[in-house]
Write a protein that holds these residues in place. Structure first.
Motif, PDB file in Angstrom:
ATOM      1  N   ALA A  14       0.889  -1.177   0.000  1.00 34.69           N
ATOM      2  CA  ALA A  14       0.000   0.000   0.000  1.00 34.69           C
ATOM      3  C   ALA A  14       0.917   1.213   0.000  1.00 34.69           C
ATOM      4  N   ILE A  15       0.730   2.056  -0.990  1.00 37.00           N
ATOM      5  CA  ILE A  15       1.716   3.088  -1.284  1.00 37.00           C
ATOM      6  C   ILE A  15       1.086   4.466  -1.259  1.00 37.00           C
ATOM      7  N   GLU A  16       1.799   5.400  -0.662  1.00 38.85           N
ATOM      8  CA  GLU A  16       1.355   6.789  -0.712  1.00 38.85           C
ATOM      9  C   GLU A  16       2.478   7.628  -1.294  1.00 38.85           C
ATOM     10  N   THR A  17       2.152   8.405  -2.305  1.00 37.96           N
ATOM     11  CA  THR A  17       3.129   9.320  -2.896  1.00 37.96           C
ATOM     12  C   THR A  17       2.457  10.694  -2.981  1.00 37.96           C
ATOM     13  N   PRO A  18       3.237  11.727  -3.339  1.00 35.38           N
ATOM     14  CA  PRO A  18       2.596  13.044  -3.496  1.00 35.38           C
ATOM     15  C   PRO A  18       1.500  13.026  -4.564  1.00 35.38           C
ATOM     16  N   SER A  84       3.676  -1.316   3.681  1.00 38.13           N
ATOM     17  CA  SER A  84       3.072  -0.034   3.343  1.00 38.13           C
ATOM     18  C   SER A  84       4.088   1.069   3.576  1.00 38.13           C
ATOM     19  N   GLY A  85       4.157   1.999   2.646  1.00 38.15           N
ATOM     20  CA  GLY A  85       5.142   3.074   2.756  1.00 38.15           C
ATOM     21  C   GLY A  85       4.638   4.371   2.164  1.00 38.15           C
ATOM     22  N   LYS A  86       5.279   5.430   2.616  1.00 41.70           N
ATOM     23  CA  LYS A  86       4.910   6.774   2.149  1.00 41.70           C
ATOM     24  C   LYS A  86       6.159   7.479   1.640  1.00 41.70           C
ATOM     25  N   ARG A  94      11.673   7.554   1.838  1.00 42.08           N
ATOM     26  CA  ARG A  94      10.331   7.089   2.173  1.00 42.08           C
ATOM     27  C   ARG A  94      10.300   6.621   3.618  1.00 42.08           C
ATOM     28  N   ASP A  95       9.120   6.641   4.196  1.00 38.91           N
ATOM     29  CA  ASP A  95       8.899   6.072   5.522  1.00 38.91           C
ATOM     30  C   ASP A  95       8.129   4.780   5.351  1.00 38.91           C
ATOM     31  N   THR A  96       8.584   3.738   6.040  1.00 35.61           N
ATOM     32  CA  THR A  96       7.802   2.507   6.088  1.00 35.61           C
ATOM     33  C   THR A  96       6.728   2.686   7.148  1.00 35.61           C
ATOM     34  N   LEU A  97       5.476   2.493   6.765  1.00 35.33           N
ATOM     35  CA  LEU A  97       4.371   2.668   7.699  1.00 35.33           C
ATOM     36  C   LEU A  97       4.011   1.342   8.358  1.00 35.33           C
ATOM     37  N   VAL A  98       4.019   0.269   7.574  1.00 34.19           N
ATOM     38  CA  VAL A  98       3.624  -1.045   8.081  1.00 34.19           C
ATOM     39  C   VAL A  98       4.516  -2.104   7.436  1.00 34.19           C
ATOM     40  N   THR A  99       4.994  -3.051   8.209  1.00 28.29           N
ATOM     41  CA  THR A  99       5.617  -4.256   7.659  1.00 28.29           C
ATOM     42  C   THR A  99       5.009  -5.447   8.395  1.00 28.29           C
ATOM     43  N   GLU A 100       4.193  -6.214   7.711  1.00 31.50           N
ATOM     44  CA  GLU A 100       3.638  -7.437   8.308  1.00 31.50           C
ATOM     45  C   GLU A 100       4.229  -8.620   7.562  1.00 31.50           C
ATOM     46  N   ALA A 228      10.290  13.519 -16.366  1.00 32.29           N
ATOM     47  CA  ALA A 228       9.561  14.702 -15.912  1.00 32.29           C
ATOM     48  C   ALA A 228       8.829  14.392 -14.612  1.00 32.29           C
ATOM     49  N   GLU A 229       8.291  13.190 -14.516  1.00 35.76           N
ATOM     50  CA  GLU A 229       7.579  12.809 -13.295  1.00 35.76           C
ATOM     51  C   GLU A 229       7.871  11.378 -12.878  1.00 35.76           C
ATOM     52  N   VAL A 230       8.268  11.217 -11.639  1.00 39.13           N
ATOM     53  CA  VAL A 230       8.378   9.890 -11.050  1.00 39.13           C
ATOM     54  C   VAL A 230       7.132   9.716 -10.190  1.00 39.13           C
ATOM     55  N   PHE A 231       6.306   8.765 -10.565  1.00 35.89           N
ATOM     56  CA  PHE A 231       4.989   8.633  -9.935  1.00 35.89           C
ATOM     57  C   PHE A 231       5.067   7.751  -8.693  1.00 35.89           C
ATOM     58  N   ASP A 232       5.798   6.646  -8.786  1.00 38.15           N
ATOM     59  CA  ASP A 232       5.919   5.706  -7.663  1.00 38.15           C
ATOM     60  C   ASP A 232       7.181   4.859  -7.849  1.00 38.15           C
ATOM     61  N   PRO A 233       8.199   5.102  -7.034  1.00 40.37           N
ATOM     62  CA  PRO A 233       9.479   4.387  -7.197  1.00 40.37           C
ATOM     63  C   PRO A 233       9.442   2.923  -6.753  1.00 40.37           C
ATOM     64  N   THR A 234       8.355   2.475  -6.126  1.00 40.35           N
ATOM     65  CA  THR A 234       8.309   1.110  -5.597  1.00 40.35           C
ATOM     66  C   THR A 234       8.591   0.093  -6.709  1.00 40.35           C
ATOM     67  N   GLY A 235       9.521  -0.800  -6.445  1.00 43.16           N
ATOM     68  CA  GLY A 235       9.793  -1.864  -7.410  1.00 43.16           C
ATOM     69  C   GLY A 235      10.822  -1.518  -8.462  1.00 43.16           C
ATOM     70  N   ALA A 236      11.284  -0.283  -8.482  1.00 42.13           N
ATOM     71  CA  ALA A 236      12.227   0.115  -9.540  1.00 42.13           C
ATOM     72  C   ALA A 236      13.529  -0.694  -9.446  1.00 42.13           C
TER      73      ALA A 236
END
Lengths: 308, 308
Positions: A14-18, A84-86, A94-100, A228-236
């Motif tokens: 679960a991801i939060e970005t600007p 989950s991270g923001k 990024r901040d990790t919010l949840v790791t289960e 121009a825009e990085v939308f979500d770096p997760t998984g890069a």
């Protein structure tokens, strides 16, 4: 064409970005590696574990891309690994919010019979002894064993990490982790020390600043494509590694010259991964798009200076 | 071969790094630009100011490299600009210990008659109205005007900066400054906004992470050469700019393709600059060394992927 075995997580993120936020969506290092390698039409098997809550559709999507999921154990009464991270405004931290950990806590990878002869093995970021157990299951030493790791294992399982490092060919690691592992600030010196620990190839990932490949004194650098825009770096990072491994599996050439190309292919695929949330962009990515952007990579990096 | 006019500081530096410290040694942006351009045997004139305390030997050394110092005003009863700084262990950050403007406080550059027809003008990091006054003294608009600036002028003289930006072709700026000037985080978007302010070419310097060249949608990237040891980063940015300008002056070709080469030459020379304190490495640098390291740059960046 070689077989590729990828061991890693198949998970919920679960991801939060600007730019927005998601509910639980498909994630995990094994997933991203598999999707990247799928671009090369290689025979990829993913070894991982999920819970009974993991949608069959996700596995079906992976299968539809040619990814073999026989090695993805389903623990019916367990829950899937969840992260989950923001991301901050600059997208570099990024901040990790949840790791289960859930079913990952007791994960013992079992390599399917049909992948025990894989030529290339990608050991995702797991406990070093788990990575070792995968190598132990192979029929013979793979042509190329690639290992991803992180500072967490350097802090908590350094001895095991050193053991598995002796048995692999390529390590992928980020710059801070390379410094921690080697005790050297200069990445040139860090790579030299890490060579001495085992891996003949050292790949140092610098995120938006690109990636370096070292091979006993030889060096190659691939930039990240400026976007121009990085939308979500997760998984890069995993997409980069999957592109690298997938290209090598397809071309069956593990010379330094071809590893250069593999680094470029990895960077190229990673540049797509960040354009949408999660795996979305990688799922829809076409070969023509990949080829067009390779052209952009050439424009970005190739020059014509004669040395005669 | 074109004439190059370089306006900047000729100064004393005192530097402390983890490797040692110096007394007052030769420094200044004009000095480093001149020494880098000297590698191409171009006819370079430096415009600057020094005090009566400035050793004649320094000017003679510059002259011996083919640098014309007729434009270096000597204020006999004044003191030379002095900067002192201390680099941290990572060499990427530094503290300024002393800044004594001295004769620089009242500097009004006077372009020698023989350089009023220079084809390429390199406007070092000075007050934007001082940079403007140099352009005003030229017989005609130079073929290429390059401007270096910094956050200090964005904070204190933004209006003047915008005026001079309308009259120049190339801006060299670091990543944080590009973000500040444009209000955009993404360097791709930052370059687009800065294009709209005037410069057709935007060079964004990222220090150890290389440099980007933008030209209305086209992009090129040159990495910094990864080095085992960075001894003293002072002057690396100016050496980069001097190499860039010097190569263009020598080749008399300001196409985008040739600007790519110029960026590589600039990065190449900067990689030498950091190997010793101050100007020492640049003073002793041979053409053979430059050529050999260009080979290393090609190895580092060139790959062979066919797109057909």
């Amino acid at each position: 064409m070689s077989k590729l075995l990828a061991v890693g997580t198949v998970a919920f993120d679960a991801i939060e970005t600007p730019f927005g936020k998601t509910d639980k969506i498909l994630g995990g290092s094994g997933t991203f590696v598999g999707l990247a390698a799928a671009q090369f039409g290689v025979h990829t098997g993913v070894v991982s574990v999920v819970g009974g809550d993991f949608p069959k559709e996700y596995l079906e999507m992976m299968n539809s891309k040619g990814i073999n999921t026989d090695g993805v154990e389903i623990v019916e009464n367990g829950k899937t690994f969840f992260w989950s991270g923001k991301y901050h405004n600059d997208m570099n931290s990024r901040d990790t919010l949840v790791t289960e950990l859930n079913v990952l806590a007791d994960f013992t990878p079992v390599v399917p019979e049909s992948f025990k002869d894989a030529d290339i093995v990608m050991l995702g970021n797991l406990h070093p002894s788990t990575q070792m157990s995968v190598l132990d299951q192979m029929n013979q030493k793979p042509k190329l064993a690639i290992l991803d790791t992180m500072n967490f294992w350097m802090d908590s399982a350094l001895e095991d990490l050193h053991k598995v490092l002796k048995r692999i060919d390529v390590i992928t690691i980020n710059d801070e982790e390379a410094r921690q592992l080697s005790g050297e600030y200069s990445l040139v010196n860090a790579a030299k020390k890490i060579h001495e620990m085992g891996p003949k190839y050292v790949v140092i990932k610098k995120g938006e600043h690109g990636a370096l490949l070292f091979n006993n004194g030889k060096m190659f650098f691939a930039p990240a494509l400026p976007l121009a825009e990085v939308f979500d770096p997760t998984g890069a990072g995993d997409t980069f590694a999957g592109g690298f491994a997938g290209y090598l599996a397809k071309t069956e050439d593990i010379s330094f010259e071809n590893l250069k190309n593999a680094i470029i292919y990895g960077s190229n695929l990673a540049s797509f991964c960040v354009e949408k949330f999660g795996t979305q962009r990688m799922e829809e990515l076409s070969g023509d798009e990949v080829k067009e952007r390779l052209g952009a990579f050439k424009e970005l990096t190739q020059f014509d200076i004669k040395l005669s």
